[in-house]
Design an enzyme around this catalytic site. Sequence first.
Site: not given
Ligand code: PDD
Length: 276
Positions: A177, A51, A101, A201, A99, A145, A32
């Site tokens: 993070e 990304r 895997h 991320l 469903r 992501k 996403y």
């Molecule tokens: N999340 N680290 C993680 C684990 C995140 O889920 C996010 C952002 C970030 C920051 O990334 P960016 O600057 O690209 O938004 C860092 C989004 C906002 C979400 O999950 O909705």
Amino acid sequence: MAIGYLNGKIINSDDPVLPIDERGHQFGDGVYEYIRVYGGRPFMMKEHLDRFFKSAEAIKLNLDHSREDIEEITADLIKRSGLSDCDIYMQATRGIAPRNHLFPNVPASISMTVKPFRAMDETLRENGASIKLLPDERWQNCWIKTLNLLPNLLAKQEAFEAGAFEAVLVRDGVVTEGSSSNLFLVKEGELITPPATKHILHGITRMAVIDIAAELGIPVKEETFAPEAVLKADEVFLTSTGIEIVPVTTADDQKIGSGKPGDITKKIYEAFMKRV
Ligand code: PDD
């Protein structure tokens, strides 16, 4: 009506549009992006799409949509929504199939929604937020992501229940993070942030902040650090698409620096707001 898109159709995203056998909710088998729109224009769209496609490739997901298709659809959705300050959420999954895997031989699903921007409590920006340091219990590929956010949710909820705004995660003795944000320290006039390894991320806001720092002549070190460094920093801040830049003034109930949002954090936030 909440406007959305699903596999070629404009939809009302409040409608029950997904079948039970959709791999996104059965397996979290998808990726996403979350993008902010300022004044009708998606911010750093190119970087978000880079990304998105990298994440899809990393999980061996072939998208039928090209970058141009996605750009066109998002522009159309924004226009239809009539919103100028809003969020785009886009998700691609391995489609709809009974469903199993093993990967099914069906087209990927792609969905998008546009919603009014959900503003954060601005007093956090003025007074500073608190964080709680917690173990990073995620898998190894946090740079992708993916929809699999359960460890992130558990950490965020634990931090919230302890009265903190964000959980900051620690793996093998080093800070990675936040549960949904990246983290920066300010120490003796320099920025320090964990390196863009596979354990974090690679945040788009993080990227913008590094660029802004270069513009402002503030040195940036991409280096690992222990949780103690957070407590000893002069300033700390979090970055993400949703919260932009939020100063952190308390970690594990201990005051950071002066206990107030720092000057360098404010300077970077001001420069960021000029960009958006
Ligand atoms: N999340 N680290 C993680 C684990 C995140 O889920 C996010 C952002 C970030 C920051 O990334 P960016 O600057 O690209 O938004 C860092 C989004 C906002 C979400 O999950 O909705």
